[in-house]
Design an enzyme around this catalytic site. Structure first.
Site, PDB file in Angstrom:
ATOM      1  N   ARG A  45      -6.285  -0.543 -44.880  1.00  0.00           N
ATOM      2  CA  ARG A  45      -6.666  -0.262 -43.492  1.00  0.00           C
ATOM      3  C   ARG A  45      -8.151   0.013 -43.340  1.00  0.00           C
ATOM      4  O   ARG A  45      -8.686  -0.036 -42.229  1.00  0.00           O
ATOM      5  CB  ARG A  45      -5.874   0.941 -42.966  1.00  0.00           C
ATOM      6  CG  ARG A  45      -4.432   0.637 -42.630  1.00  0.00           C
ATOM      7  CD  ARG A  45      -3.829   1.708 -41.748  1.00  0.00           C
ATOM      8  NE  ARG A  45      -2.490   1.351 -41.337  1.00  0.00           N
ATOM      9  CZ  ARG A  45      -1.371   1.784 -41.927  1.00  0.00           C
ATOM     10  NH1 ARG A  45      -1.461   2.606 -42.954  1.00  0.00           N
ATOM     11  NH2 ARG A  45      -0.182   1.412 -41.498  1.00  0.00           N
TER      12      ARG A  45
ATOM     13  N   PHE B 298      -4.135  -4.707 -34.667  1.00  0.00           N
ATOM     14  CA  PHE B 298      -4.042  -5.114 -36.070  1.00  0.00           C
ATOM     15  C   PHE B 298      -3.541  -3.981 -36.963  1.00  0.00           C
ATOM     16  O   PHE B 298      -3.914  -2.824 -36.789  1.00  0.00           O
ATOM     17  CB  PHE B 298      -5.436  -5.502 -36.588  1.00  0.00           C
ATOM     18  CG  PHE B 298      -5.730  -6.981 -36.560  1.00  0.00           C
ATOM     19  CD1 PHE B 298      -4.739  -7.928 -36.408  1.00  0.00           C
ATOM     20  CD2 PHE B 298      -7.026  -7.424 -36.724  1.00  0.00           C
ATOM     21  CE1 PHE B 298      -5.033  -9.288 -36.402  1.00  0.00           C
ATOM     22  CE2 PHE B 298      -7.334  -8.772 -36.717  1.00  0.00           C
ATOM     23  CZ  PHE B 298      -6.333  -9.708 -36.558  1.00  0.00           C
ATOM     24  N   GLU B 299      -2.718  -4.345 -37.959  1.00  0.00           N
ATOM     25  CA  GLU B 299      -2.290  -3.431 -39.030  1.00  0.00           C
ATOM     26  C   GLU B 299      -1.739  -2.111 -38.501  1.00  0.00           C
ATOM     27  O   GLU B 299      -1.982  -1.044 -39.059  1.00  0.00           O
ATOM     28  CB  GLU B 299      -3.453  -3.190 -40.004  1.00  0.00           C
ATOM     29  CG  GLU B 299      -3.900  -4.460 -40.711  1.00  0.00           C
ATOM     30  CD  GLU B 299      -5.047  -4.245 -41.662  1.00  0.00           C
ATOM     31  OE1 GLU B 299      -5.265  -3.090 -42.067  1.00  0.00           O
ATOM     32  OE2 GLU B 299      -5.721  -5.216 -42.002  1.00  0.00           O
ATOM     33  N   GLY B 300      -0.996  -2.192 -37.407  1.00  0.00           N
ATOM     34  CA  GLY B 300      -0.418  -1.014 -36.779  1.00  0.00           C
ATOM     35  C   GLY B 300      -1.175  -0.665 -35.515  1.00  0.00           C
ATOM     36  O   GLY B 300      -2.348  -0.287 -35.580  1.00  0.00           O
TER      37      GLY B 300
END
Length: 646
Positions: free
Chosen positions: A291, A421-423
């Site tokens: 992240r 993105f990514e959560g």
């Protein structure tokens, strides 16, 4: 829609809970912060790389900068593709193996160096950052480093380092942040020697150009098979794989993101990463450091915004003075400068902590991603306002009429995806909140379980009383109330005392929420989100102060300038924190929930009258996909010739 597991809310929670790392083998600065314990010793003195690592990183970044200066990012924006020759150049520099150990053909550089590389490459065009980070942060290299066998590492990592692009495939047309409903199947065949994959994956960043992909698929439980969501490394040119569509987006116009179908795709058992059923755990562990790629690119974008704001605000004159000297614009410039400093401080501290390996940074990385993605969008929006009509005008149009081609509107579009993105930010707040209240849930047990009976709750209450009897008294007083605390930080000492006091207040507020709502706390997402946002601001304040002090120790003049920025940021952050505390208890959450419910039931449809909906009749809300062979043309392509062997 394909056959998906019928999952209740309770079952979905259980899957998510099983996937998260439950233990805390190392200390965590952010975890302690949420518990009201300001462990400054975990981040101060500021961690630094070794001289050898620093020298190697400098050599690589110097080469990378020289190469990036030869690239024209407007080509990507205009053609919606990264030219093959750009990618070849990055591959030759080793950019696809920055963090891959040298023994496997990579550069073996640190997370800090990787963050700097992403910041630099993404400044050419953000899509380049997306390509490199999707490959290296969540693609094949990171899961293999964490959970792969030695044979798998020797087999795949050298290819990745040479430029074999990789992708991570989790999302499905009807499955986003709720992996319990994952429908892509991996059925054991050939007596367990292989698996047969069937399913469709959506939003596969790098999937259009990938040579290798990590696929999350569900293995049915059977004799000899543990079952569950499992991670597979799959050759992208395997028979039965079809990239059916290349998606187009508001921003990141060169991103190779698509829809990938698997139909009877045979994958040998040797390509399973970790154990059957550990796929989600591997994915979440990968993201602990993965992240940090988003904060890296956000920090880079903020630096550029500061440069443009400074140069433009000194050049543009209105009412006899440069616009930067007018109070309304000055406030924006101050916000951009101070927040850009804090963004880099959060990024550098998190990156160095990851390299150091002394702390568990799962919360820090998540806070960095959440906070950076939110504030960078605000910075870009403020820059657009400072630039006025020129901020809204495209760089191409500006250049066509003879002005400097400043792509502010592009930056606004490109940054927006980072909050998804990514959560998404909403999911990130819930994820961080779960970790923040972990000690409470451990102590309270069945008090926080909506299905526990009265007897179980009574037993849990007795257990919790022991924890809170020891913990609560420690939240009454601390170093933040002692005027001589943290004096080594000079003018910033007062801000650190504020962080210490506020961390205790935050912990008390969390306890009050637990006591008030107990099992219902998980549904109080507004409350939990504000708790997390307060923690993010306190983390950023801590990072800014620690970095400024580190800089002062290295270079007195630069350090004094850093102190000014850290002080300004902390003053601004304190106002936001106080507003968030006020909103914990005085808010419109209940009325918002009622209005939302009534809206969904159609009570206010009359309000929608008088406009046209051009999307009507264009298709279903969610693609109705079925497992089976593809009827679409395969739009997959490759940047580079396939990488074989070592």
């Amino acid at each position: 829609m394909a056959d998906q597991p019928k999952v209740t809310e309770k079952e979905a929670r259980a899957v998510a809970e099983e996937a998260r790392e439950s233990g805390w083998q190392k200390p965590s600065f952010a975890k302690e912060l949420f518990l009201g314990r300001f462990r400054l010793d975990l981040v101060h003195p500021h961690p630094l790389p070794s001289e050898a690592d620093d020298a190697r990183a400098d050599r690589f970044l110097t080469q990378l900068r020289a190469y990036c200066e030869t690239l024209d990012g407007t080509v990507i924006e205009r053609e919606s593709r990264i030219p093959d020759e750009f990618v070849k150049g990055f591959a030759e520099l080793g950019c696809f193996g920055i963090k891959i150990p040298e023994v496997y053909g990579g550069l073996g550089l640190t997370q800090f160096a990787y963050n700097r590389a992403l910041m630099l490459a993404a400044s050419v065009h953000p899509t380049i950052g997306a390509l490199l980070s999707a490959h290296q942060s969540i693609g094949v290299p990171e899961p293999l480093k964490l959970a792969g066998t030695e044979e798998q590492k020797k087999r795949f990592l050298p290819r990745c380092a040479k430029g074999a692009v990789t992708a991570f495939l989790l999302t499905e047309p009807d499955v986003g942040s709720d992996p319990a409903r994952l429908a892509t199947s991996a059925v054991p065949v050939d007596g367990g020697k292989a698996y047969e994959l069937d399913g469709v994956k959506l939003w596969t960043t790098n999937g259009v150009v990938a040579e290798l992909v990590v696929v999350m698929a569900r293995v049915p439980k059977s004799e000899g098979h543990r079952g569950g969501v499992t991670a597979f490394i799959v050759e992208a040119d395997s028979p039965g794989i079809t990239v059916e569509h290349r998606n187009a987006f508001m921003g990141l116009r060169g991103i190779e993101n698509g829809v990938t179908r698997f139909h009877k795709v045979r994958v040998p058992k040797e390509n399973v990463v970790g154990r059957e059923g550990d796929g989600l755990k591997i994915a979440l562990t990968t993201l602990n450091t993965g992240r940090l790629s988003i904060p890296a690119m956000c920090a880079g974008a903020a630096k550029w915004c500061l440069k443009i704001a400074r140069e433009w605000s000194g050049e543009r004159v209105q009412w006899g003075r440069p616009v930067g000297e007018h109070g309304a614009v000055a406030n924006k410039i101050s916000y951009i400068a101070a927040t850009s400093y804090a963004l880099e401080a959060v990024l550098d501290l998190s990156g160095h902590m990851s390299d150091e390996g002394r702390n568990d940074i799962r919360i820090e990385a998540a806070l960095a991603k959440l906070w950076a993605s939110e504030v960078s969008c605000l910075i870009a929006d403020e820059l657009m306002q400072i630039r006025g009509g020129r901020g809204y005008e495209t760089a191409e149009s500006l250049a066509a009429r003879g002005e400097r081609a400043v792509p502010v509107e592009q930056l606004v579009r490109d940054l927006r995806i980072n909050r998804i993105f990514e959560g998404s930010s909403e999911i990130m707040r819930l994820l961080i909140a779960r970790e923040a209240v972990d000690s409470h849930l451990t102590a309270a047990g069945d008090l926080a379980d909506p299905d526990a009976d009265v007897k179980a709750k009574a037993k849990a209450a007795a257990k919790a009383s022991g924890f809170y009897a020891k913990w609560l008294p420690k939240l009454v007083a601390g170093k933040g109330q002692v005027p001589t605390s943290y004096t080594e930080f000079g003018a910033l000492a007062g801000h650190l005392r504020y962080v210490e006091r506020t961390a205790r207040k935050l912990a008390r507020s969390t306890f009050y929420g637990m006591a008030r709502w107990q099992a219902g706390l998980e549904k109080r997402q507004g409350f939990l989100g504000r708790i997390v946002d307060i923690g993010a601001e306190l983390f950023a304040m801590s990072a800014a102060c620690v970095r400024a002090e580190m800089q002062r120790g290295i270079n007195r003049e630069e350090g004094e300038a850093a102190y000014e920025l850290a002080d300004a940021f902390c003053r601004q952050a304190r106002l936001r924190v106080e507003a968030l505390f006020g909103a914990l208890w005085a808010n419109t959450d209940d009325v918002d929930h009622r209005i939302a419910g009534r809206t969904l039931k159609g009570r206010y449809t009359w309000l929608e009258e008088g406009v046209l909906d051009p999307s009507e009749g264009t298709g279903p809300w969610i693609t109705d996909w079925q497992a089976g062979a593809s009827a679409q043309e395969n739009v997959a392509r490759r940047y580079l010739p396939r990488q074989n062997g070592n």
